[in-house]
Design an enzyme around this catalytic site. Structure first.
Site, PDB file in Angstrom:
ATOM      1  CG  ASN A  20       2.016   3.571   6.327  1.00 21.91           C
ATOM      2  OD1 ASN A  20       1.086   4.434   5.700  1.00 21.91           O
ATOM      3  ND2 ASN A  20       2.189   2.657   5.766  1.00 21.91           N
ATOM      4  CG  ASP A  44       4.426  -4.485   7.305  1.00 24.31           C
ATOM      5  OD1 ASP A  44       3.993  -3.530   6.345  1.00 24.31           O
ATOM      6  OD2 ASP A  44       3.944  -4.821   7.999  1.00 24.31           O
ATOM      7  CG  MET A 100      -8.069  -2.076   3.601  1.00 28.24           C
ATOM      8  SD  MET A 100      -6.814  -1.763   5.100  1.00 28.24           S
ATOM      9  CE  MET A 100      -5.880  -2.534   5.650  1.00 28.24           C
ATOM     10  CG  ASP A 138       3.982  -5.017  17.168  1.00 25.08           C
ATOM     11  OD1 ASP A 138       3.681  -3.765  16.884  1.00 25.08           O
ATOM     12  OD2 ASP A 138       3.284  -6.301  17.675  1.00 25.08           O
ATOM     13  CB  VAL A 139       5.764   0.349  14.855  1.00 23.71           C
ATOM     14  CG1 VAL A 139       6.489   0.079  13.697  1.00 23.71           C
ATOM     15  CG2 VAL A 139       3.989   0.347  15.307  1.00 23.71           C
ATOM     16  CE1 TYR A 172      -7.391   3.865  11.419  1.00 28.04           C
ATOM     17  CE2 TYR A 172      -8.570   6.011  10.516  1.00 28.04           C
ATOM     18  CZ  TYR A 172      -7.333   5.593  10.618  1.00 28.04           C
ATOM     19  OH  TYR A 172      -7.185   5.470   8.951  1.00 28.04           O
ATOM     20  CB  THR A 222      -4.797   0.834  -0.329  1.00 28.92           C
ATOM     21  OG1 THR A 222      -5.945   0.753   0.258  1.00 28.92           O
ATOM     22  CG2 THR A 222      -4.269   1.988  -0.376  1.00 28.92           C
ATOM     23  NE  ARG A 258     -18.203   1.639  12.618  1.00 32.99           N
ATOM     24  CZ  ARG A 258     -18.820   1.904  12.609  1.00 32.99           C
ATOM     25  NH1 ARG A 258     -20.132   2.510  13.370  1.00 32.99           N
ATOM     26  NH2 ARG A 258     -19.873   0.580  12.242  1.00 32.99           N
ATOM     27  N   GLY A 299       0.647  -1.083   0.078  1.00 31.52           N
ATOM     28  CA  GLY A 299      -0.253   0.193  -0.172  1.00 31.52           C
ATOM     29  C   GLY A 299       0.954   1.368   0.267  1.00 31.52           C
TER      30      GLY A 299
END
Length: 257
Positions: free
Chosen positions: A89, A37, A186, A62-63, A149, A184, A146, A17
């Protein structure tokens, strides 16, 4: 440690993406790029497809994991010897209304979307300082989709301003890009024809954005053409944010008058 005159960027959520498009944009401008990622297999496939092993580094992490983030930035230092740009991102969205959102949902979204950029920025700043500064771009959102998010992205927008103030003395600029609907994989998978029609009716430019258009905006904010821009949020949304001014029908009538 390898020291290189080439500038170096690290992009999180880079396996696909917008993140992958941003990584390609930096590579096209002569940067060396670390792609980070949580999806390890997909990340390896994407990096292999770039076919530029001398200038790319795949980091499976994992960030939201502080230890993993520290190791990731150490790997960038060991491989490239510097860091000039960070693009936060990586993000997740759990599409549940308030009464269906669990605490685990809430915790995970905040951990990735807000704690992740905090940890990555905290790790990036010392590396950028060594070479006179750098630029950080956070990917926020124009949408409050939502509870969890929307809150995480609102928090990231404010964190962008806070970082811009605190890191300015280190020569580090911090900005945000707020994407509108982007075409994208998604979006193609989850946006129904009705949703797409709604967006087309609401967006003045009457289309979804392209991943490359987001990448262009991100690169601009990291480039020498944006050296006096910091603490700002750039909406790349086809005019979506401005649609409170004039209903779609009135806009169409106005254009025909």
């Amino acid at each position: 440690m390898t020291t290189s005159p080439h500038k170096v960027a690290l992009v999180t959520g880079a396996a696909r993406g917008i993140g992958l498009a941003v990584a390609k944009r930096f590579l096209g401008e002569g940067y060396r790029v670390a792609l980070l990622d949580i999806e390890g297999e997909l990340l390896q496939q994407s990096v292999q497809a770039l076919n530029d092993p001398d200038n790319t580094l795949a980091i499976h992490a994992d960030v939201s994991d502080a230890d993993a983030v520290a190791k990731a930035f150490a790997a960038v230092q060991d491989r490239f010897g510097r860091l000039d740009a960070l693009v936060n991102n990586a993000g997740i969205a759990i599409f549940k209304p308030l009464l269906e959102t669990t605490q685990a949902d809430w915790d995970r979204v905040l951990a990735v979307n807000l704690t992740g950029p905090f940890l990555c920025t905290q790790a990036a700043a010392p590396l950028m300082r060594e070479h006179g500064g750098g630029a950080i771009v956070n990917i926020t959102s124009i949408s409050a989709l939502r509870t969890a998010y929307g809150t995480s992205k609102a928090g990231l927008a404010h964190l962008t301003k806070q970082f811009a103030v605190e890191l300015a003395t280190l020569g580090i600029r911090v900005n945000a890009v707020a994407p509108g609907p982007v075409d994208t994989a998604m979006a193609k998978a989850v946006h129904t024809p009705a949703i797409r029609a709604d967006y087309h009716d609401t967006i003045p430019l009457n289309r979804y954005g392209l991943e490359t258009e987001l990448a262009d905006a991100v690169f601009f904010l990291c480039s020498d053409r944006a050296t006096y821009i910091s603490g700002q949020m750039l909406a790349v949304d086809g005019g979506f944010e401005a649609t409170g001014i004039g209903l779609p029908t009135l806009r169409r009538e106005g254009s025909n008058g």
